[in-house]
Write a protein that holds these residues in place. Structure first.
Motif, PDB file in Angstrom:
ATOM      1  N   UNK A   1       1.529  19.686  -3.306  1.00  0.00           N
ATOM      2  CA  UNK A   1       2.340  20.503  -2.405  1.00  0.00           C
ATOM      3  C   UNK A   1       2.213  20.063  -0.948  1.00  0.00           C
ATOM      4  N   UNK A   2       3.331  19.676  -0.340  1.00  0.00           N
ATOM      5  CA  UNK A   2       3.455  19.271   1.061  1.00  0.00           C
ATOM      6  C   UNK A   2       2.790  17.937   1.383  1.00  0.00           C
ATOM      7  N   UNK A   3       2.375  17.187   0.373  1.00  0.00           N
ATOM      8  CA  UNK A   3       1.890  15.834   0.640  1.00  0.00           C
ATOM      9  C   UNK A   3       3.060  14.945   1.048  1.00  0.00           C
ATOM     10  N   UNK A   4       2.790  14.054   2.000  1.00  0.00           N
ATOM     11  CA  UNK A   4       3.799  13.125   2.499  1.00  0.00           C
ATOM     12  C   UNK A   4       3.312  11.705   2.240  1.00  0.00           C
ATOM     13  N   UNK A   5       4.165  10.871   1.637  1.00  0.00           N
ATOM     14  CA  UNK A   5       3.802   9.512   1.257  1.00  0.00           C
ATOM     15  C   UNK A   5       4.717   8.508   1.940  1.00  0.00           C
ATOM     16  N   UNK A   6       4.121   7.369   2.311  1.00  0.00           N
ATOM     17  CA  UNK A   6       4.848   6.336   3.053  1.00  0.00           C
ATOM     18  C   UNK A   6       4.298   4.977   2.654  1.00  0.00           C
ATOM     19  N   UNK A   7       5.183   4.038   2.338  1.00  0.00           N
ATOM     20  CA  UNK A   7       4.792   2.670   1.991  1.00  0.00           C
ATOM     21  C   UNK A   7       5.349   1.732   3.056  1.00  0.00           C
TER      22      UNK A   7
ATOM     23  N   UNK B   1       0.838  -1.194   0.000  1.00  0.00           N
ATOM     24  CA  UNK B   1       0.000   0.000   0.000  1.00  0.00           C
ATOM     25  C   UNK B   1       0.874   1.246   0.000  1.00  0.00           C
ATOM     26  N   UNK B   2       0.300   2.324  -0.430  1.00  0.00           N
ATOM     27  CA  UNK B   2       0.979   3.611  -0.385  1.00  0.00           C
ATOM     28  C   UNK B   2       0.070   4.558   0.379  1.00  0.00           C
ATOM     29  N   UNK B   3       0.531   5.017   1.521  1.00  0.00           N
ATOM     30  CA  UNK B   3      -0.285   5.864   2.379  1.00  0.00           C
ATOM     31  C   UNK B   3       0.053   7.330   2.159  1.00  0.00           C
ATOM     32  N   UNK B   4      -0.989   8.115   1.931  1.00  0.00           N
ATOM     33  CA  UNK B   4      -0.837   9.566   1.955  1.00  0.00           C
ATOM     34  C   UNK B   4      -1.210  10.018   3.362  1.00  0.00           C
ATOM     35  N   UNK B   5      -0.379  10.866   3.955  1.00  0.00           N
ATOM     36  CA  UNK B   5      -0.561  11.243   5.351  1.00  0.00           C
ATOM     37  C   UNK B   5      -1.097  12.665   5.480  1.00  0.00           C
ATOM     38  N   UNK B   6      -1.945  12.843   6.467  1.00  0.00           N
ATOM     39  CA  UNK B   6      -2.486  14.164   6.789  1.00  0.00           C
ATOM     40  C   UNK B   6      -1.688  14.742   7.951  1.00  0.00           C
ATOM     41  N   UNK B   7      -1.182  15.960   7.824  1.00  0.00           N
ATOM     42  CA  UNK B   7      -0.283  16.487   8.858  1.00  0.00           C
ATOM     43  C   UNK B   7      -1.010  16.947  10.111  1.00  0.00           C
ATOM     44  N   UNK B   8      -0.286  16.954  11.206  1.00  0.00           N
ATOM     45  CA  UNK B   8      -0.733  17.630  12.424  1.00  0.00           C
ATOM     46  C   UNK B   8      -0.284  19.087  12.325  1.00  0.00           C
TER      47      UNK B   8
ATOM     48  N   UNK C   1      13.398   3.007   6.490  1.00  0.00           N
ATOM     49  CA  UNK C   1      12.113   3.238   5.853  1.00  0.00           C
ATOM     50  C   UNK C   1      12.176   4.519   5.045  1.00  0.00           C
ATOM     51  N   UNK C   2      11.380   4.584   3.979  1.00  0.00           N
ATOM     52  CA  UNK C   2      11.443   5.696   3.038  1.00  0.00           C
ATOM     53  C   UNK C   2      10.215   6.584   3.174  1.00  0.00           C
ATOM     54  N   UNK C   3      10.448   7.887   3.115  1.00  0.00           N
ATOM     55  CA  UNK C   3       9.380   8.889   3.159  1.00  0.00           C
ATOM     56  C   UNK C   3       9.578   9.817   1.972  1.00  0.00           C
ATOM     57  N   UNK C   4       8.493  10.157   1.298  1.00  0.00           N
ATOM     58  CA  UNK C   4       8.550  11.069   0.156  1.00  0.00           C
ATOM     59  C   UNK C   4       7.702  12.294   0.474  1.00  0.00           C
ATOM     60  N   UNK C   5       8.283  13.483   0.311  1.00  0.00           N
ATOM     61  CA  UNK C   5       7.567  14.735   0.560  1.00  0.00           C
ATOM     62  C   UNK C   5       7.626  15.596  -0.695  1.00  0.00           C
ATOM     63  N   UNK C   6       6.458  16.001  -1.192  1.00  0.00           N
ATOM     64  CA  UNK C   6       6.385  16.894  -2.351  1.00  0.00           C
ATOM     65  C   UNK C   6       6.512  18.334  -1.858  1.00  0.00           C
ATOM     66  N   UNK C   7       7.439  19.079  -2.438  1.00  0.00           N
ATOM     67  CA  UNK C   7       7.648  20.471  -2.032  1.00  0.00           C
ATOM     68  C   UNK C   7       6.942  21.446  -2.965  1.00  0.00           C
ATOM     69  N   UNK C   8       7.076  21.247  -4.271  1.00  0.00           N
ATOM     70  CA  UNK C   8       6.398  22.102  -5.245  1.00  0.00           C
ATOM     71  C   UNK C   8       5.869  21.238  -6.376  1.00  0.00           C
ATOM     72  N   UNK C   9       4.812  21.712  -7.044  1.00  0.00           N
ATOM     73  CA  UNK C   9       4.248  20.968  -8.158  1.00  0.00           C
ATOM     74  C   UNK C   9       3.425  19.784  -7.686  1.00  0.00           C
ATOM     75  N   UNK C  10       3.357  18.751  -8.533  1.00  0.00           N
ATOM     76  CA  UNK C  10       2.564  17.564  -8.226  1.00  0.00           C
ATOM     77  C   UNK C  10       3.241  16.336  -8.814  1.00  0.00           C
ATOM     78  N   UNK C  11       2.963  15.182  -8.206  1.00  0.00           N
ATOM     79  CA  UNK C  11       3.481  13.906  -8.689  1.00  0.00           C
ATOM     80  C   UNK C  11       2.326  12.962  -8.980  1.00  0.00           C
ATOM     81  N   UNK C  12       2.392  12.310 -10.120  1.00  0.00           N
ATOM     82  CA  UNK C  12       1.494  11.210 -10.451  1.00  0.00           C
ATOM     83  C   UNK C  12       2.248   9.925 -10.130  1.00  0.00           C
ATOM     84  N   UNK C  13       1.637   9.060  -9.325  1.00  0.00           N
ATOM     85  CA  UNK C  13       2.345   7.891  -8.805  1.00  0.00           C
ATOM     86  C   UNK C  13       1.612   6.623  -9.219  1.00  0.00           C
ATOM     87  N   UNK C  14       2.360   5.687  -9.798  1.00  0.00           N
ATOM     88  CA  UNK C  14       1.797   4.398 -10.190  1.00  0.00           C
ATOM     89  C   UNK C  14       2.712   3.297  -9.697  1.00  0.00           C
ATOM     90  N   UNK C  15       2.247   2.041  -9.820  1.00  0.00           N
ATOM     91  CA  UNK C  15       3.004   0.908  -9.306  1.00  0.00           C
ATOM     92  C   UNK C  15       3.123  -0.169 -10.375  1.00  0.00           C
TER      93      UNK C  15
END
Length: 400
Positions: free
Chosen positions: A360-366, A17-24, A305-319
């Motif tokens: 922007x600022x989305x954080x992803x974790x698998x 799974x690939x989880x998109x996280x909501x920040x505190x 463990x790997x964490x991905x954070x988008x700073x600017x723009x957008x990413x389309x992610x597939x598997x």
């Protein structure tokens, strides 16, 4: 805890799974913080969508482990990732190392790294003392910092290397610091703003630069700065000076953990590809419009463990739609040689779900790791890949 949802799999781990996280989010006297990736009870991030929607990250990992009882448990990553925006300066402060934090705070220590995203003209940060106070007292119990950077100019033309074994400072509590640092005690007790600021080392901020702040380094973030902070999972801060604001200071604790010689390690823009610290690595990346790039989230057995954070723009992610030979695959392998299908957070194993778009600022974790394909659909996208090291010994000794 409610029973874990059943997810069927023929492999030793569940489908990736690939989880998109909501920040505190929190408002501070000096600005705002968004904890993008956090298992810390003072500000846990939550899973946004999918089977574990609304669960805190720690609770989601716990339930995920319960759903695969015959596989090795995925440990809680001892890392905290923030976006910090300031409209006023933070306090002049210091953080404890692992040994002091374990003994006195039941916590990890706090070493951190800043990646500067944006700033106002002439914005500065504080990192260390000037030369007059940056001297080592002659005391056999004092431990000089292996992270020392004694150059006063900023930026530097070369990036100093972090030693491979910093254990002598991180796992040793120095009980003699308070007496040895009596001159620093008197400086901050005086409350003399000009005298205090005269002894601090101010560094001009540059977008794209990074600054590593090992535990024990006196530091402060100035006003008008937006940065990504990657740190150990700790919320322990000792303030020495707070510009006259009505908040508690912690002079004696600060002196107990302070390394007066430490000034941080600076990485100028475009001078590095990856920053390596004892606790995590940081790797800034850029994708131009229409470009694709394979991306690997480390599996649990890799002890990181790997964490991905988008700073600017957008990413389309597939598997990938079929397994990849891990021995022959790498992030440099051309994406054209693979077949990809889209993946969603709602049904991780479905081949007919919608594409994940991270903005922007989305954080992803698998949590199980996995191979994915990143694409910048509309504009140039910048993101950061973070690898957090999983230390079983540290995880077992602290609460978080």
């Amino acid at each position: 805890m409610p029973p874990a949802k059943k997810v069927h799999s023929n492999s030793s781990y569940l489908p990736a799974p690939l989880w998109k996280l909501k920040p505190h989010r929190s408002q501070k006297i000096w600005g705002t913080e968004r904890w993008l990736f956090s298992i810390h009870p003072n500000g846990a991030s939550t899973v946004d969508g999918g089977l574990f929607n609304g669960k805190t990250l720690a609770a989601a990992i716990e339930e995920f482990n319960a759903a695969q009882p015959h596989s090795p448990a995925i440990p809680l990553p001892p890392i905290l990732v923030k976006i910090i925006q300031t409209h006023e300066a933070l306090s002049v402060q210091v953080h404890p190392n692992n040994a002091y934090a374990r003994r006195h705070e039941n916590s990890y220590g706090k070493s951190e790294c800043w990646f500067f995203i944006d700033h106002e003209p002439q914005a500065t940060v504080i990192s260390g003392f000037r030369t007059a106070l940056r001297r080592q007292k002659k005391n056999e119990n004092m431990h000089p910092s292996p992270f020392k950077d004694t150059r006063n100019t900023f930026p530097h033309t070369q990036s100093p290397q972090i030693p491979q074994n910093p254990k002598n400072t991180e796992d040793t509590e120095n009980t003699e610091n308070n007496d040895a640092n009596n001159d620093i005690r008197q400086l901050f007790l005086s409350g003399d703003k000009k005298a205090i600021e005269k002894e601090l080392r101010y560094l001009k901020v540059e977008t794209g630069a990074s600054l590593y702040i090992p535990a024990g380094t006196i530091h402060a973030i100035g006003k008008g700065i937006t940065l990504l902070e990657v740190q150990q999972s700790s919320d322990i801060t000792y303030r020495l000076y707070d510009y006259g604001r009505d908040r508690e200071t912690h002079l004696e604790k600060s002196l107990a953990v302070l390394d007066r010689n430490a000034t941080g390690i600076h990485y100028p823009p475009a001078s590095y590809k990856k920053i390596a610290t004892p606790y995590f690595t940081i790797e800034p990346q850029t994708l131009k419009k229409g470009e694709q790039q394979p991306f690997t989230f480390s599996p649990p057995l890799a002890n990181q463990t790997t964490i991905l954070v988008v700073l600017t723009g957008a990413l389309k992610i597939s598997t990938p739609s079929s397994p990849i030979d891990e021995k022959n695959s790498s992030e440099n392998t051309s994406a054209k040689t693979r077949h990809f299908t889209t993946i969603s957070t709602e049904h991780p194993s479905s081949e007919h779900s919608n594409t994940i778009i991270a903005e922007h600022e989305d954080c992803l974790y698998a949590p199980n790791g996995g191979h994915f394909l990143l694409e910048s659909p509309n504009e140039t996208t910048s993101y950061v890949k973070i690898e957090a090291f999983l230390s079983p010994s540290a995880s077992s000794e602290t609460s978080y």
